[in-house]
Scaffold this active site. Structure first.
Site, short mmCIF file in Angstrom:
data_model
loop_
_atom_site.label_atom_id
_atom_site.label_comp_id
_atom_site.label_asym_id
_atom_site.label_seq_id
_atom_site.Cartn_x
_atom_site.Cartn_y
_atom_site.Cartn_z
N TYR A 65 0.83 -1.20 0.00
CA TYR A 65 0.00 0.00 0.00
C TYR A 65 0.87 1.26 0.00
CZ TYR A 65 -3.54 -3.40 1.53
OH TYR A 65 -4.37 -4.50 1.65
N HIS A 155 0.19 -12.18 1.44
CA HIS A 155 -0.55 -11.23 0.63
C HIS A 155 -0.61 -11.65 -0.84
CE1 HIS A 155 -1.33 -6.62 -0.10
NE2 HIS A 155 -2.42 -7.35 -0.22
#
Length: 343
Positions: A65, A155
């Site tokens: 992110y 992830h």
């Protein structure tokens, strides 16, 4: 635990058999790192503070992110709070490698190809090796400025399945047994591989984005039953399906691309039914996942204090049982899909 009268209390649930507890509403910290459009530092900090003020005590981030910006910004606020009062999760699987041959941040192209309006000072390198997992976690702790995170998730291992199961997962299990982290799991936008994690490993929780919403309940086929059978927890992300359920209209996004017309019209019909019962569609979308007992928390991404306040208000909005019944009778919600009762 002592709570002052003015501090809202959100219900908490523990993840699987771990000691890690999450609030029913969590803050997904991708947006504060400039997801799609820039967010300045003050605005990002105000969003995290607003979440704290609303009683949110679960925060989810990742190196991906904003190329680490999310972790930096989230950590800056969380470091001012009592460490035992909140739960933070981050993710492993992408290492951030400095981009060569440039000077200041302004010299770099942007990272919008990966969805973030930040300078591409680093690039991501997939790494689901045991060493990669440990290194990624160490670098995340440095960016966060914290001595531990509570939950670590693999992830998006979509294209790295065997390495994720054979190398990354055992490394997470080791970190948990050493007491470095309290809970482990995986976070993805699909349910098939997450179901495999629930069935074939000893994860505490999985984070499933976009597959268990008012519009789409793929996760109900195998993922949620697998979690329920094994006493594991599911954290639900993407409850607005990347925008369509927040504000249905032609051109709205669904799964990060333009929504097909058929889904737009379905979402608009849902909004009509919900509003007919005095319920904003956002409130219905946010509360829907809690119909299933394995759902521990719903993550909402917010880029401003105003968006956080809105999410908290929707979470607390009264929802009459008649609204769910009306969605079923209109054919907008299949009869077998569980809904929250008495909300």
């Amino acid at each position: 635990m002592h709570n002052t009268a003015h501090e809202p209390v959100l219900p908490r649930r523990t993840l699987g058999r771990s000691d890690v507890a999450v609030t029913a509403l969590g803050l997904g910290a991708a947006a504060i790192a400039g997801l799609f459009t820039p967010v300045d530092e003050d605005e990002a900090g105000a969003a995290v503070e607003a979440a704290w003020g609303a009683g949110i005590r679960y925060f989810d981030t990742a190196p991906h992110y904003g190329l680490g910006l999310s972790e930096h910004r989230l950590g800056a606020v969380l470091r001012t709070k009592p460490r035992d009062a909140y739960t933070v999760s981050t993710k492993v699987g992408r290492l951030l490698v400095p981009t060569e041959g440039r000077g200041r941040a302004g010299d770099f192209e942007d990272d919008l190809a990966h969805g973030f309006a930040v300078p591409a000072t680093h690039h991501r390198r997939w790494d689901f090796s045991a060493d990669g997992v440990r290194r990624s976690l160490e670098e995340s702790l440095t960016r966060l400025g914290l001595d531990r995170v509570d939950l670590v998730l693999l992830h998006d291992p979509d294209d790295h399945e065997e390495q994720a199961f054979g190398e990354a997962y055992p490394a997470l299990e080791e970190l948990r047994s050493e007491g470095v982290v309290g809970a482990i799991g995986a976070g993805m936008n699909q349910s098939r591989m997450l179901t495999r994690f629930l069935e074939d490993t000893d994860v505490d929780a999985v984070l499933c984005a976009g597959r268990y919403t008012l519009l789409e309940q793929t996760a109900l086929e195998e993922l949620l039953p697998a979690a329920a059978a094994r006493g594991k927890s599911v954290i639900v992300g993407g409850v607005f399906n990347s925008g369509l359920l927040a504000d249905p209209k032609p051109g709205a996004t669904y799964d990060y691309t333009t929504a097909p017309a058929s889904l737009v019209s379905r979402a608009l019909r849902m909004r009509t039914v919900a509003e007919g019962h005095g319920v904003p569609l956002r409130a219905a979308a946010l509360r829907f996942p809690f119909g299933h007992p394995s759902v521990a928390s719903v993550l909402v991404g917010a880029r401003s204090a105003a968006q956080v306040h809105d999410a908290a208000a929707q979470m607390n909005h009264a929802i009459p049982d008649g609204m769910w019944r009306a969605l079923r009778s209109e054919g907008l919600l299949p009869p077998h899909v569980p809904v929250p009762e008495g909300t």
